[in-house]
Design a protein around this motif. Sequence first.
Motif, PDB file in Angstrom:
ATOM      1  N   LEU A 108      -9.117 -45.194  -2.111  1.00  0.00           N
ATOM      2  CA  LEU A 108     -10.047 -46.014  -2.903  1.00  0.00           C
ATOM      3  C   LEU A 108     -10.189 -47.360  -2.207  1.00  0.00           C
ATOM      4  O   LEU A 108      -9.174 -48.053  -2.012  1.00  0.00           O
ATOM      5  CB  LEU A 108      -9.452 -46.173  -4.320  1.00  0.00           C
ATOM      6  N   ASN A 111      -5.594 -34.945 -12.646  1.00  0.00           N
ATOM      7  CA  ASN A 111      -5.552 -36.354 -13.058  1.00  0.00           C
ATOM      8  C   ASN A 111      -6.673 -36.594 -14.047  1.00  0.00           C
ATOM      9  O   ASN A 111      -7.805 -36.143 -13.840  1.00  0.00           O
ATOM     10  CB  ASN A 111      -5.759 -37.263 -11.834  1.00  0.00           C
ATOM     11  N   GLU A 112      -6.372 -37.292 -15.115  1.00  0.00           N
ATOM     12  CA  GLU A 112      -7.385 -37.620 -16.134  1.00  0.00           C
ATOM     13  C   GLU A 112      -8.336 -36.435 -16.339  1.00  0.00           C
ATOM     14  O   GLU A 112      -9.562 -36.577 -16.243  1.00  0.00           O
ATOM     15  CB  GLU A 112      -8.145 -38.904 -15.745  1.00  0.00           C
ATOM     16  N   GLY A 166      -5.225 -40.398  -8.822  1.00  0.00           N
ATOM     17  CA  GLY A 166      -6.510 -40.884  -9.252  1.00  0.00           C
ATOM     18  C   GLY A 166      -7.638 -39.837  -9.190  1.00  0.00           C
ATOM     19  O   GLY A 166      -7.446 -38.656  -8.915  1.00  0.00           O
ATOM     20  N   CYS A 167      -8.797 -40.360  -9.563  1.00  0.00           N
ATOM     21  CA  CYS A 167      -9.984 -39.501  -9.596  1.00  0.00           C
ATOM     22  C   CYS A 167     -10.177 -38.792  -8.253  1.00  0.00           C
ATOM     23  O   CYS A 167     -10.662 -37.661  -8.191  1.00  0.00           O
ATOM     24  CB  CYS A 167     -11.217 -40.333  -9.940  1.00  0.00           C
ATOM     25  N   LEU A 174      -7.057 -53.148  -7.661  1.00  0.00           N
ATOM     26  CA  LEU A 174      -6.600 -53.546  -9.002  1.00  0.00           C
ATOM     27  C   LEU A 174      -5.383 -54.472  -8.908  1.00  0.00           C
ATOM     28  O   LEU A 174      -5.364 -55.377  -8.084  1.00  0.00           O
ATOM     29  CB  LEU A 174      -6.364 -52.299  -9.880  1.00  0.00           C
ATOM     30  N   TRP A 203      -7.139 -54.843 -15.010  1.00  0.00           N
ATOM     31  CA  TRP A 203      -8.371 -54.351 -14.355  1.00  0.00           C
ATOM     32  C   TRP A 203      -9.475 -55.355 -14.669  1.00  0.00           C
ATOM     33  O   TRP A 203      -9.867 -55.500 -15.839  1.00  0.00           O
ATOM     34  CB  TRP A 203      -8.698 -52.956 -14.873  1.00  0.00           C
ATOM     35  N   PHE A 250       1.362 -46.675  -6.949  1.00  0.00           N
ATOM     36  CA  PHE A 250       0.283 -45.695  -6.854  1.00  0.00           C
ATOM     37  C   PHE A 250      -0.667 -46.156  -5.759  1.00  0.00           C
ATOM     38  O   PHE A 250      -1.007 -47.346  -5.686  1.00  0.00           O
ATOM     39  CB  PHE A 250      -0.408 -45.638  -8.219  1.00  0.00           C
ATOM     40  N   TYR A 277      -4.700 -49.551 -19.065  1.00  0.00           N
ATOM     41  CA  TYR A 277      -5.094 -50.734 -18.294  1.00  0.00           C
ATOM     42  C   TYR A 277      -5.334 -51.923 -19.219  1.00  0.00           C
ATOM     43  O   TYR A 277      -5.810 -51.755 -20.340  1.00  0.00           O
ATOM     44  CB  TYR A 277      -6.376 -50.459 -17.503  1.00  0.00           C
ATOM     45  N   GLU A 292      -4.260 -44.838  -3.891  1.00  0.00           N
ATOM     46  CA  GLU A 292      -5.334 -43.843  -3.894  1.00  0.00           C
ATOM     47  C   GLU A 292      -6.263 -44.075  -2.711  1.00  0.00           C
ATOM     48  O   GLU A 292      -6.362 -45.195  -2.192  1.00  0.00           O
ATOM     49  CB  GLU A 292      -6.113 -44.010  -5.225  1.00  0.00           C
ATOM     50  N   ALA A 345      -1.005 -49.603 -10.768  1.00  0.00           N
ATOM     51  CA  ALA A 345      -2.268 -49.331 -10.083  1.00  0.00           C
ATOM     52  C   ALA A 345      -2.835 -50.672  -9.585  1.00  0.00           C
ATOM     53  O   ALA A 345      -3.153 -51.503 -10.412  1.00  0.00           O
ATOM     54  CB  ALA A 345      -3.240 -48.651 -11.047  1.00  0.00           C
ATOM     55  N   GLN A 346      -2.917 -50.752  -8.269  1.00  0.00           N
ATOM     56  CA  GLN A 346      -2.390 -49.898  -7.224  1.00  0.00           C
ATOM     57  C   GLN A 346      -1.678 -50.765  -6.192  1.00  0.00           C
ATOM     58  O   GLN A 346      -1.811 -51.986  -6.232  1.00  0.00           O
ATOM     59  CB  GLN A 346      -3.521 -49.110  -6.584  1.00  0.00           C
ATOM     60  N   LEU A 368     -12.904 -51.899  -6.183  1.00  0.00           N
ATOM     61  CA  LEU A 368     -11.937 -52.428  -7.167  1.00  0.00           C
ATOM     62  C   LEU A 368     -10.945 -53.422  -6.558  1.00  0.00           C
ATOM     63  O   LEU A 368      -9.738 -53.364  -6.818  1.00  0.00           O
ATOM     64  CB  LEU A 368     -11.171 -51.288  -7.859  1.00  0.00           C
ATOM     65  N   TRP A 389     -15.507 -43.397  -5.296  1.00  0.00           N
ATOM     66  CA  TRP A 389     -15.254 -44.792  -4.948  1.00  0.00           C
ATOM     67  C   TRP A 389     -16.150 -45.296  -3.822  1.00  0.00           C
ATOM     68  O   TRP A 389     -15.765 -45.292  -2.657  1.00  0.00           O
ATOM     69  CB  TRP A 389     -13.762 -44.985  -4.616  1.00  0.00           C
ATOM     70  N   GLU A 416      -0.418 -44.884 -14.323  1.00  0.00           N
ATOM     71  CA  GLU A 416      -1.438 -45.903 -14.004  1.00  0.00           C
ATOM     72  C   GLU A 416      -1.321 -46.998 -15.050  1.00  0.00           C
ATOM     73  O   GLU A 416      -1.470 -46.726 -16.245  1.00  0.00           O
ATOM     74  CB  GLU A 416      -2.846 -45.304 -14.009  1.00  0.00           C
TER      75      GLU A 416
HETATM   76  O1  AHR Z   1      -6.897 -46.552 -10.617  1.00  0.00           O
HETATM   77  C1  AHR Z   1      -8.271 -46.373 -10.565  1.00  0.00           C
HETATM   78  C2  AHR Z   1      -8.745 -45.173 -11.350  1.00  0.00           C
HETATM   79  O2  AHR Z   1      -8.487 -45.375 -12.709  1.00  0.00           O
HETATM   80  C3  AHR Z   1      -8.066 -43.861 -11.054  1.00  0.00           C
HETATM   81  O3  AHR Z   1      -8.626 -43.202  -9.964  1.00  0.00           O
HETATM   82  C4  AHR Z   1      -8.298 -43.079 -12.299  1.00  0.00           C
HETATM   83  O4  AHR Z   1      -7.286 -42.132 -12.529  1.00  0.00           O
HETATM   84  C5  AHR Z   1      -8.376 -44.137 -13.381  1.00  0.00           C
HETATM   85  O5  AHR Z   1      -9.454 -43.963 -14.196  1.00  0.00           O
END
Ligand code: AHR
Length: 503
Positions: free
Chosen positions: A26, A171-172, A69-70, A357, A307, A22, A247, A24, A351-352, A319, A95, A303
Amino acid sequence: MKLIIDAGKKEGYISPEIYGHFSEHLGRGIYEGIYVGEDSEVPNVDGIRKDVLDALKEIEVPVLRWPGGCFADEYHWKDGIGPKEQRKKMVNTNWGGVTEDNSFGTHEFMRLCELLGCKAYINGNLGTGTAREMSEWVEYMTGTGSSPMTELRRQNGREEPWKVDFFAVGNESWGCGGNMRAPYYADLYRHYQTFLRNYDPEHPIKKICVGPGTPEIKWTEEVLKACFEDAPANAHGFMDYITIHHYVVPDTWSHKGSATAYPEELWYKSLNKARFMETIIQRNENVLNKYDPEGKIALCVDEWGGWYDVEPGTNPGFLYQQSTIRDALIASLTFDIFHRHCKRVRMANIAQMVNVLQSVLLTEGSEMVKTPTFYLFKMYKNHQGGEVLANYLTDVETEGFGEEKEDAIPVISASASEKDGVITVTITNCSLTKEETLEVSLLNTGAGNVINATILSADSIHDFNDFRKEEKVTEKPFSAYQVKEGSLSVTLPAHSVVLLRLK
Ligand code: AHR
């Protein structure tokens, strides 16, 4: 302690995609970590770092999820195509509030997948995008005839459509993707997925529905109920996959703990949290078994990983964390779980991939580091596309920390699979301090010659690979085993993972 492997009992196919990644928008995940631009002094292929590409090829990345991701729920794909100097900039509100210049967009992502030889998993924007925007993205990428989107793609230099293998609707969505309640999300899912057209009948896009964000199954239950209600039986809920995110946060979300300087008491706690993946999967399988007893809908753990607190002095929104032997063990325990549940778990994405992370690679300027997780992926890639062989542990000891040992876990975890006549066995010793000897019995096979044996271990549980220093945690040849008739005796140092390949 004994590990019995029965090569006569095949328990299911290991989808290579469970070894997915994954990436992102970020922090330094995409920019710097993967994409440096064509004019960079860092050697690159079409702007993509060559060192990173070469390393990723070693672990055979099967699939890559992008752009979040977000971030995905605020990403407008049309801002990321066309001449770079004309691309709209945006603020990455999720982010770090940094400016996103959109220089890495659809064409650059698809080029990355092409160079890696991996499948593309696109995460669509449900949170702030329209059904039209989502539908047009699929048309832009995969459309064949002459249409506004296919012409736009051609104008931007790409004649042939790309292959998109997987597409997620949001996502989420219970959190950063819109704080929706399950029935509302399910209705939107049903609506939006209708317009993800298949332009290539030979290569239909697999649709991914957002799954739960907690260990509770309320979300899964409500989403599946609403997606199956009044739907044609052969629509199987309009989905091919439903997601899980889990996570390993060793301490608490507000104080996650250091990635490297963790106290010993967090060792088993962390591994226990990785093992909790099995409970989450089982709970979701139970719900799926009710709605989809034929097993058409797969679980996609898109994911997962450790973390921790960010590295001191780095942007908290980025992150960025280091990675130790603990992360390699989090990965081995997680893959052992995925193998046990291979019938339902058919995709997963750590992730990722780079600099965010639990990454397999870290970069600093033109330097790159392969983390212990990288080497774990390299050893475990031998399971990709194999058939899981039934395996049982007997007389397994448990170990925990301190007097109470509340966090006690079985000290050994293992996987066995067979592909092209070769049996791959991976064994993890979870012990903080103790070497363990394991008797491995192989039933119903003539395979008795070890053709390859390697180990991933570390002198200290805090060891990691650092920039400009000799690697401390790396895959090395392994010889602490003895072959007897139909069995092996294997001695594993504390906190280590061993790979044995037999023919
Ligand atoms: O991987 C980081 C974030 O964790 C992602 O953007 C989100 O989907 C999750 O909360």
